[in-house]
Design an enzyme around this catalytic site. Structure first.
Site, PDB file in Angstrom:
ATOM      1  N   ARG A  31       0.826  -1.211   0.000  1.00 31.58           N
ATOM      2  CA  ARG A  31       0.000   0.000   0.000  1.00 31.58           C
ATOM      3  C   ARG A  31       0.857   1.257   0.000  1.00 31.58           C
ATOM      4  O   ARG A  31       0.563   2.214  -0.721  1.00 31.58           O
ATOM      5  CB  ARG A  31      -0.959   0.007   1.201  1.00 31.58           C
ATOM      6  N   ASN A  50      -6.148  -2.632   2.477  1.00 29.80           N
ATOM      7  CA  ASN A  50      -6.135  -4.089   2.595  1.00 29.80           C
ATOM      8  C   ASN A  50      -7.567  -4.590   2.718  1.00 29.80           C
ATOM      9  O   ASN A  50      -8.389  -3.966   3.390  1.00 29.80           O
ATOM     10  CB  ASN A  50      -5.350  -4.529   3.834  1.00 29.80           C
TER      11      ASN A  50
END
Length: 103
Positions: A31, A50
């Site tokens: 990320r 996520n």
């Protein structure tokens, strides 16, 4: 119903791209690197997060050309972890994002 896939003749058209990245992509900085890539491409707003099933979701709004660059990086770039596949959908922008965030 989703709009048609990206058209090469409309690179500056504003779009919303949502991608789901599967593989070994959680717990490896994926990320953070995705946000850094979106910021490096520039003029993209959205987020990466996520999911409970182990995938990472990426939502990006901006020009079609810039969203395609991010999608290409998700598929073929030097990403952390191991990407097994990416599925995406295209839509019209909804707005509401200040920048590109990690959630």
């Amino acid at each position: 119903m989703c709009p048609p896939p990206p058209r090469p003749d409309a690179p500056s058209e504003p779009v919303r791209m949502t991608a789901w990245v599967r593989g070994q992509v959680q717990g490896v900085g994926f990320r953070w690197h995705t946000r850094a890539r979106a910021l490096a491409i520039g003029e993209l707003r959205g987020f990466t997060s996520n999911l409970a099933d182990g995938r990472v979701q990426v939502v990006a709004e901006g020009s079609r050309e810039r969203c395609l660059r991010l999608l290409e990086w998700l598929r073929d770039g030097d990403t952390p972890g191991r990407v097994a596949g990416v599925t995406e959908i295209w839509d019209t922008p909804r707005g509401g994002y200040q920048d590109f965030a990690i959630r």
